[in-house]
Motif scaffolding. Structure first.
Motif, mmCIF file in Angstrom:
data_model
loop_
_atom_site.group_PDB
_atom_site.id
_atom_site.type_symbol
_atom_site.label_atom_id
_atom_site.label_comp_id
_atom_site.label_asym_id
_atom_site.label_seq_id
_atom_site.Cartn_x
_atom_site.Cartn_y
_atom_site.Cartn_z
ATOM 1 N N ALA A 120 9.702 11.741 18.777
ATOM 2 C CA ALA A 120 9.199 11.744 20.158
ATOM 3 C C ALA A 120 9.429 13.303 20.777
ATOM 4 O O ALA A 120 8.575 13.733 21.525
ATOM 5 N N ALA A 121 10.605 13.806 20.695
ATOM 6 C CA ALA A 121 10.801 14.913 21.090
ATOM 7 C C ALA A 121 9.946 16.030 20.770
ATOM 8 O O ALA A 121 9.706 16.973 21.194
ATOM 9 N N TRP A 126 8.115 14.371 29.982
ATOM 10 C CA TRP A 126 9.181 13.293 29.844
ATOM 11 C C TRP A 126 8.850 12.129 29.818
ATOM 12 O O TRP A 126 9.143 11.225 29.057
ATOM 13 N N GLY A 127 7.636 11.778 30.569
ATOM 14 C CA GLY A 127 7.063 10.271 30.493
ATOM 15 C C GLY A 127 6.500 10.097 29.184
ATOM 16 O O GLY A 127 6.849 8.685 28.782
ATOM 17 N N GLU A 128 5.878 10.800 28.468
ATOM 18 C CA GLU A 128 5.236 10.535 27.071
ATOM 19 C C GLU A 128 6.470 10.360 26.159
ATOM 20 O O GLU A 128 6.547 9.599 25.297
ATOM 21 N N TYR A 129 7.448 11.268 26.188
ATOM 22 C CA TYR A 129 8.627 11.114 25.514
ATOM 23 C C TYR A 129 9.241 9.644 25.660
ATOM 24 O O TYR A 129 9.592 9.202 24.619
ATOM 25 N N THR A 130 9.620 9.388 27.127
ATOM 26 C CA THR A 130 10.081 8.090 27.181
ATOM 27 C C THR A 130 9.136 6.928 26.815
ATOM 28 O O THR A 130 9.776 5.844 25.953
ATOM 29 N N ARG A 131 7.932 6.729 26.909
ATOM 30 C CA ARG A 131 7.042 5.856 26.454
ATOM 31 C C ARG A 131 6.964 5.760 24.768
ATOM 32 O O ARG A 131 6.824 4.657 24.232
ATOM 33 N N ALA A 132 7.119 6.900 24.057
ATOM 34 C CA ALA A 132 7.224 6.849 22.692
ATOM 35 C C ALA A 132 8.409 6.297 22.075
ATOM 36 O O ALA A 132 8.404 5.884 21.036
ATOM 37 N N LYS A 133 9.534 6.181 22.808
ATOM 38 C CA LYS A 133 10.847 5.559 22.487
ATOM 39 C C LYS A 133 10.904 4.036 22.928
ATOM 40 O O LYS A 133 11.594 3.346 22.259
ATOM 41 N N LEU A 134 9.997 3.599 23.968
ATOM 42 C CA LEU A 134 10.151 2.408 24.439
ATOM 43 C C LEU A 134 9.934 1.207 23.394
ATOM 44 O O LEU A 134 10.924 0.375 23.503
ATOM 45 N N SER A 135 9.112 1.372 22.353
ATOM 46 C CA SER A 135 8.903 0.289 21.387
ATOM 47 C C SER A 135 10.278 0.036 20.628
ATOM 48 O O SER A 135 10.644 -1.133 20.350
#
Length: 67
Positions: free
Chosen positions: A36-37, A43-52
């Protein structure tokens, strides 16, 4: 900010404790976090990528902080 000892507070502490004690979960999370990084745009895209993976770890792990 989160309510002291509220639901989100406790969920985040539980996630932290899982990562500290469960090597397999920690390795899975770190792999997704690194990807994700490298790929996220902001930041928002990074956070969403880790959500699952965060949801998966919390759902599949029965770590109990009260023990």
């Amino acid at each position: 900010m989160f309510e002291f000892q509220g639901e989100e507070w406790n969920k985040r502490l539980r996630f932290r404790d899982i990562l500290l004690t469960k090597k397999k979960s920690r390795e899975r999370y770190l792999a997704v976090k690194r990807e994700a990084a490298a790929l996220a745009d902001g930041w928002g895209e990074y956070t969403r990528a880790k959500l699952s993976v965060v949801s998966e770890i919390l759902a599949n792990d029965s770590f109990d902080r009260t023990c």
